[in-house]
Design a protein around this motif. Structure first.
Motif, PDB file in Angstrom:
ATOM      1  N   UNK A 166       0.830  -1.202   0.000  1.00 37.27           N
ATOM      2  CA  UNK A 166       0.000   0.000   0.000  1.00 37.27           C
ATOM      3  C   UNK A 166       0.868   1.257   0.000  1.00 37.27           C
ATOM      4  N   UNK A 167       1.952   1.232   0.772  1.00 38.10           N
ATOM      5  CA  UNK A 167       2.854   2.381   0.831  1.00 38.10           C
ATOM      6  C   UNK A 167       3.554   2.598  -0.506  1.00 38.10           C
ATOM      7  N   UNK A 168       3.974   1.499  -1.137  1.00 40.27           N
ATOM      8  CA  UNK A 168       4.613   1.612  -2.446  1.00 40.27           C
ATOM      9  C   UNK A 168       3.629   2.134  -3.487  1.00 40.27           C
ATOM     10  N   UNK A 169       2.412   1.613  -3.459  1.00 40.77           N
ATOM     11  CA  UNK A 169       1.400   2.045  -4.424  1.00 40.77           C
ATOM     12  C   UNK A 169       1.086   3.527  -4.268  1.00 40.77           C
ATOM     13  N   UNK A 173       4.128   6.094  -9.440  1.00 44.16           N
ATOM     14  CA  UNK A 173       3.308   6.788 -10.432  1.00 44.16           C
ATOM     15  C   UNK A 173       3.033   5.938 -11.665  1.00 44.16           C
ATOM     16  N   UNK A 174       4.010   5.125 -12.032  1.00 43.65           N
ATOM     17  CA  UNK A 174       3.890   4.361 -13.278  1.00 43.65           C
ATOM     18  C   UNK A 174       4.860   3.188 -13.240  1.00 43.65           C
ATOM     19  N   UNK A 180      -2.541   0.939 -14.979  1.00 46.21           N
ATOM     20  CA  UNK A 180      -2.781   1.518 -13.656  1.00 46.21           C
ATOM     21  C   UNK A 180      -3.659   0.621 -12.795  1.00 46.21           C
ATOM     22  N   UNK A 181      -4.663   0.000 -13.399  1.00 47.45           N
ATOM     23  CA  UNK A 181      -5.576  -0.848 -12.632  1.00 47.45           C
ATOM     24  C   UNK A 181      -4.898  -2.114 -12.110  1.00 47.45           C
ATOM     25  N   UNK A 182      -3.768  -2.491 -12.725  1.00 48.06           N
ATOM     26  CA  UNK A 182      -3.051  -3.702 -12.313  1.00 48.06           C
ATOM     27  C   UNK A 182      -1.833  -3.398 -11.443  1.00 48.06           C
ATOM     28  N   UNK A 183      -1.606  -2.126 -11.158  1.00 49.79           N
ATOM     29  CA  UNK A 183      -0.378  -1.723 -10.466  1.00 49.79           C
ATOM     30  C   UNK A 183      -0.283  -2.316  -9.067  1.00 49.79           C
TER      31      UNK A 183
END
Length: 248
Positions: A166-169, A173-174, A180-183
């Motif tokens: 969660x912190x990484x997400x 940014x990319x 983006x939906x699979x990040x």
């Protein structure tokens, strides 16, 4: 008492020590829970801006847009202006379990300046690139600012079993070739070696105070590396440490 402060990004100014009227900020649980306590303290104690650094401001900073590294340095200087540079704390020895009482001088902690190229990248949109060696992909991330710091407690609370991803997400940014939906799913499946590479690059491009220190237990003489514990009493008045305290 007031003192000059130069933050890692080049932001500079004068801060004063805490006064009795700031007690409400320090003890306001709702403000602390919302993450607004640090913003309120910085706003109250920052007296003058002598160099706007990369923020292009006129007057006091908008602390929600200031890099966390700058905010932390300013907060430490407010603490020094209030109580002086000596900081005493205690923690258990990892080997024997005895409490270790320790003191150090906050104004002696090394401060890493924000690299010139990082300042340029921050001004150009706060976008940095790192390579994930095992995944073979590039990833773009940002340095966190005050607005992010306010969100982190809620983020951790909502993702207790997935704090790292969660912190990484929150700061990524990319990711090359990842929608983006699979990040988030990609980050949860990321090899820890790649996580280490990403965190190392984040640290390399950022500034801040070096808070990792070695302390020695007076009972068993074991030396352990710790991250300096900025406890809840860091900005509150406390009694003097006994004469038997160890010092860095």
């Amino acid at each position: 008492m007031s003192t000059l402060v130069t933050c890692p990004s080049g932001l500079a100014g004068r801060v004063r020590g805490l006064r009795v009227k700031e007690e409400q900020i320090l003890t306001d649980r709702q403000l602390a829970k919302s993450g607004g306590q640090i913003d309120a303290l910085l706003a109250a104690c920052w007296e003058e801006t002598t160099d706007p650094g990369p923020y292009g401001l006129d007057g006091k900073p908008d602390w929600g847009k200031v890099l966390i590294a700058d905010r932390f340095v300013a907060l430490v200087m407010i603490r020094i202006a209030t109580y002086g540079p000596t900081y005493a704390f205690d923690l258990p020895c990892e080997r024997c379990g005895e409490r270790i009482e320790w003191e150090l001088e906050l104004d002696q902690l090394p401060v890493r300046e924000l690299p010139v190229e990082s300042r340029s990248a921050f001004l150009a949109g706060n976008r940095f690139r790192a390579r994930l060696p095992e995944a073979g992909r590039d990833v773009w991330f940002r340095l966190l600012v005050g607005g992010d710091e306010r969100k982190l407690p809620q983020l951790r609370q909502a993702n207790r079993d997935k704090v790292l991803s969660a912190s990484l997400a929150h700061r990524v940014l990319e990711i090359d070739g990842v929608a983006e939906k699979d990040r988030r799913v990609f980050l949860e499946d990321l090899a820890l070696g790649d996580v280490r590479a990403l965190l190392d690059e984040i640290e390399r491009v950022d500034g801040g105070i070096e808070t990792s220190i070695d302390i020695q237990c007076p009972s068993c003489q074991a030396v352990q590396a710790v991250d300096l514990p900025f406890q809840g009493t860091f900005l509150l008045p406390t009694g003097k440490r006994s004469a038997g305290s160890s010092r860095r």
